[in-house]
Motif scaffolding. Sequence first.
Motif, PDB file in Angstrom:
ATOM      1  N   UNK A  12       0.819  -1.218   0.000  1.00  0.00           N
ATOM      2  CA  UNK A  12       0.000   0.000   0.000  1.00  0.00           C
ATOM      3  C   UNK A  12       0.854   1.271   0.000  1.00  0.00           C
ATOM      4  N   UNK A  13       0.380   2.286  -0.686  1.00  0.00           N
ATOM      5  CA  UNK A  13       0.974   3.620  -0.633  1.00  0.00           C
ATOM      6  C   UNK A  13      -0.145   4.601  -0.324  1.00  0.00           C
ATOM      7  N   UNK A  14      -0.216   5.056   0.916  1.00  0.00           N
ATOM      8  CA  UNK A  14      -1.267   5.975   1.365  1.00  0.00           C
ATOM      9  C   UNK A  14      -0.832   7.407   1.069  1.00  0.00           C
ATOM     10  N   UNK A  15      -1.751   8.189   0.519  1.00  0.00           N
ATOM     11  CA  UNK A  15      -1.491   9.596   0.227  1.00  0.00           C
ATOM     12  C   UNK A  15      -2.503  10.443   0.986  1.00  0.00           C
ATOM     13  N   UNK A  16      -2.021  11.414   1.753  1.00  0.00           N
ATOM     14  CA  UNK A  16      -2.870  12.323   2.517  1.00  0.00           C
ATOM     15  C   UNK A  16      -2.536  13.759   2.114  1.00  0.00           C
ATOM     16  N   UNK A  17      -3.333  14.731   2.551  1.00  0.00           N
ATOM     17  CA  UNK A  17      -2.994  16.126   2.223  1.00  0.00           C
ATOM     18  C   UNK A  17      -1.592  16.522   2.670  1.00  0.00           C
ATOM     19  N   UNK A  18      -1.081  15.880   3.715  1.00  0.00           N
ATOM     20  CA  UNK A  18       0.236  16.244   4.235  1.00  0.00           C
ATOM     21  C   UNK A  18       1.357  15.926   3.243  1.00  0.00           C
ATOM     22  N   UNK A  19       1.198  14.869   2.430  1.00  0.00           N
ATOM     23  CA  UNK A  19       2.268  14.510   1.502  1.00  0.00           C
ATOM     24  C   UNK A  19       1.809  14.488   0.044  1.00  0.00           C
ATOM     25  N   UNK A  20       0.621  15.016  -0.227  1.00  0.00           N
ATOM     26  CA  UNK A  20       0.074  14.969  -1.582  1.00  0.00           C
ATOM     27  C   UNK A  20       0.957  15.701  -2.587  1.00  0.00           C
ATOM     28  N   UNK A  21       1.512  16.846  -2.220  1.00  0.00           N
ATOM     29  CA  UNK A  21       2.331  17.613  -3.167  1.00  0.00           C
ATOM     30  C   UNK A  21       3.605  16.855  -3.520  1.00  0.00           C
ATOM     31  N   UNK A  22       4.125  16.055  -2.606  1.00  0.00           N
ATOM     32  CA  UNK A  22       5.315  15.257  -2.877  1.00  0.00           C
ATOM     33  C   UNK A  22       5.001  14.107  -3.817  1.00  0.00           C
ATOM     34  N   UNK A  23       3.831  13.524  -3.672  1.00  0.00           N
ATOM     35  CA  UNK A  23       3.449  12.362  -4.476  1.00  0.00           C
ATOM     36  C   UNK A  23       2.970  12.748  -5.869  1.00  0.00           C
ATOM     37  N   UNK A  24       2.473  13.957  -6.023  1.00  0.00           N
ATOM     38  CA  UNK A  24       1.806  14.374  -7.259  1.00  0.00           C
ATOM     39  C   UNK A  24       2.724  14.303  -8.477  1.00  0.00           C
ATOM     40  N   UNK A  25       2.202  13.743  -9.595  1.00  0.00           N
ATOM     41  CA  UNK A  25       2.908  13.673 -10.874  1.00  0.00           C
ATOM     42  C   UNK A  25       2.008  14.306 -11.924  1.00  0.00           C
ATOM     43  N   UNK A  26       2.380  15.451 -12.412  1.00  0.00           N
ATOM     44  CA  UNK A  26       1.519  16.194 -13.339  1.00  0.00           C
ATOM     45  C   UNK A  26       1.376  15.510 -14.685  1.00  0.00           C
ATOM     46  N   UNK A  27       2.333  14.638 -15.045  1.00  0.00           N
ATOM     47  CA  UNK A  27       2.341  14.053 -16.385  1.00  0.00           C
ATOM     48  C   UNK A  27       1.790  12.640 -16.427  1.00  0.00           C
ATOM     49  N   UNK A  28       1.056  12.233 -15.388  1.00  0.00           N
ATOM     50  CA  UNK A  28       0.463  10.895 -15.380  1.00  0.00           C
ATOM     51  C   UNK A  28      -0.891  10.944 -14.695  1.00  0.00           C
TER      52      UNK A  28
END
Length: 346
Positions: free
Chosen positions: A328-344
């Motif tokens: 699992x890879x959980x994404x929350x508002x706290x780390x969303x900007x780090x996880x975000x990929x604009x090209x996918x």
Amino acid sequence: MANGRSAGRARGAQVAAAAALVLATAACGNGGGAGAAADSGGKGKIGFAQANFGNGWYEVQADGVKSEMAKLGYALTTVGGEGKPQTQISQVQTFISQGVKGLVLNPTDPLAVGSSIKALKDAKIPFVLVNTSLDPSLADKAYCYVAEDEVENARQMGIEMAKALKAKNAPGPAKALMVKGFPGDSNSSRRDKGFKEGYASVAGAPTLNWLPDVFGKFNADGAIGPVRAVATANPDLQVVFTVTDSMLPGIETALKGAGSWDKVLIAGYDARMSVVKEMADSPNGPIIATVANSPYEQGVIGSQMLDKAIKGVPQSEACPGGNYFLKPTVVTPADASTYYKADSPY
């Protein structure tokens, strides 16, 4: 994710650029045929029977299969079953008639495709499942089932929801709504189970009063009407869990129309990049978490497993127990900007 977040980001541009090509070559099951070959390879023909196309997630998974099969040297043909077992059964039979060396299969239904499973076994054609499992009576026929552990992934969403409600000091019971895909589909059932188990594991979380499930057909448009009806009839709705982020745009439309968007907490599933961006842009908004299930990686690993099956590698060596689960890879508002990929998209 199988290769970590950095590997997923590195593939982003490739996924986005190839998605349109996947759609063009997939043939999407029109007429029940097997479509046009996406690649020519020297090792023989491979089929990919995708459950459906049209929500973005399926296309990314298909791109993973396409890319890896090309590397492995196979000629791949991809079709989409339109979510209909009979369409997929016809497509699988066409693949068998064409003499494919193996099949990657995302079943439209865990039990209704049973005749296809028997036909594949009778023809001695190995197959690998991705994303959707088969009914227990059929599951051992596959060489490997490649997916995220849906129960565990959804369990993490239940935990995040319980923590968020506790932080709000929300009194119980809280009205909650589960937005599923189709009645009886195995993905929704496992995610339902995991979410509720995870929520129940958090001590002191408010009791949830579950409203009757609604079904959005795994797409945004399908979710609008059912969710709007429930939200309008229940203005005190507090919790929403969607079994796929593909339905979240429709859920947002429905909740805003009912005046409930800013009154609920929402947990998603799939880590769709539009949802990740919304969390990054609105950290205090209603979306409190989503979890990745890595469609591209599923396609790649499923292809690798089928290659091993064709080569005669024992299942006990390649896919012990018949299952390969991504972490699992959980994404929350706290780390969303780090996880975000604009090209996918995922």
